[in-house]
Design a protein around this motif. Structure first.
Motif, PDB file in Angstrom:
ATOM      1  N   CYS A   1      58.044  23.365 -23.209  1.00 35.90           N
ATOM      2  CA  CYS A   1      58.305  22.329 -24.042  1.00 35.90           C
ATOM      3  C   CYS A   1      57.959  22.840 -25.729  1.00 35.90           C
ATOM      4  CB  CYS A   1      57.485  21.121 -23.984  1.00 35.90           C
ATOM      5  SG  CYS A   1      57.673  20.471 -22.374  1.00 35.90           S
TER       6      CYS A   1
ATOM      7  N   ARG B   1      62.395  19.892 -24.578  1.00 38.27           N
ATOM      8  CA  ARG B   1      62.501  20.884 -23.404  1.00 38.27           C
ATOM      9  C   ARG B   1      63.464  22.026 -23.258  1.00 38.27           C
ATOM     10  NH1 ARG B   1      59.926  21.911 -18.668  1.00 38.27           N
ATOM     11  NH2 ARG B   1      58.707  19.789 -18.821  1.00 38.27           N
TER      12      ARG B   1
ATOM     13  N   LYS C   1      54.881  16.709 -15.858  1.00 38.48           N
ATOM     14  CA  LYS C   1      56.169  16.106 -15.611  1.00 38.48           C
ATOM     15  C   LYS C   1      57.137  16.122 -16.570  1.00 38.48           C
ATOM     16  CE  LYS C   1      54.015  13.204 -11.976  1.00 38.48           C
ATOM     17  NZ  LYS C   1      53.811  11.903 -11.708  1.00 38.48           N
ATOM     18  N   LYS C   2      56.731  15.975 -17.750  1.00 45.86           N
ATOM     19  CA  LYS C   2      57.840  15.819 -18.921  1.00 45.86           C
ATOM     20  C   LYS C   2      57.046  16.416 -20.188  1.00 45.86           C
ATOM     21  CE  LYS C   2      56.751  11.206 -20.273  1.00 45.86           C
ATOM     22  NZ  LYS C   2      57.157   9.857 -20.376  1.00 45.86           N
TER      23      LYS C   2
END
Length: 185
Positions: free
Chosen positions: A48, A43, A35-36
């Motif tokens: 990432c 990001r 999700k992150k």
């Protein structure tokens, strides 16, 4: 990359370290979707990135990233390349070494520059970089690719045994896959 091939790459550089087998043979399961980005990562689009202050040789940096289930950064577009260069230019004071390792290398075959992560041939023109094979010198046809601090973080060929900072990349496969899988925060 198979474990045998990885060890062969290490051997070609004269690196057979006691920790390499343990890192390569890790039983940790890779995470498929996110999700992150984790803390400390930046990001850009579907990936990432973590910019490490530690300095390792290219083979050591590759194994370090793999041990974390990441990979050395592979340049896939001009936009991504310019993003990374811009990020490094604004934060380079925190990094004393000459540059940052990427996944680019001609370690397996002299003059055959590839991204070790994908096996794709490197298109130096795409990144407005000098093709090391066109330098004419035999010793420039092998090595590893870094984003060089002295060249405003442009791609440059470096001996793989030198120590540099490095960038680990984690792809967010949830953007590229329609498979249902458990999302991890």
């Amino acid at each position: 990359m198979s474990h045998g091939k990885l060890i062969a790459v290490f051997a070609s550089f004269g690196f057979i370290t006691t920790h390499a087998g343990a890192l390569v043979g890790s039983t940790a399961k890779p995470v498929l979707t996110y999700k992150k980005c984790p803390d400390g990562f930046v990001r850009y689009q579907d990936s990432c990135y973590n910019f490490y202050v530690e300095q390792f040789s290219w083979p050591e940096a590759m194994v370090f990233c793999q041990a974390l289930k990441y990979s050395l950064v592979t340049l896939t577009s001009t936009a991504q390349y310019e993003f990374l260069r811009s990020h490094l230019a604004t934060s380079s004071g925190a990094y004393p070494a000459a540059g940052f390792w990427t996944a680019g290398t001609a370690a397996e075959l002299l003059g055959d520059w590839k991204w070790i992560t994908t096996g794709q041939t490197i298109d130096f023109e795409q990144f407005n970089a000098t093709d090391p094979n066109k330098g004419g010198r035999y010793d420039e046809k092998s090595g590893c690719l870094a984003l060089s601090k002295s060249m405003s973080f442009k791609i440059s060929r470096q001996p793989c045994k030198t120590t540099q900072h490095f960038i680990c990349e984690r792809h967010d496969s949830s953007k590229n896959s329609r498979k249902k899988s458990k999302q991890v925060a």
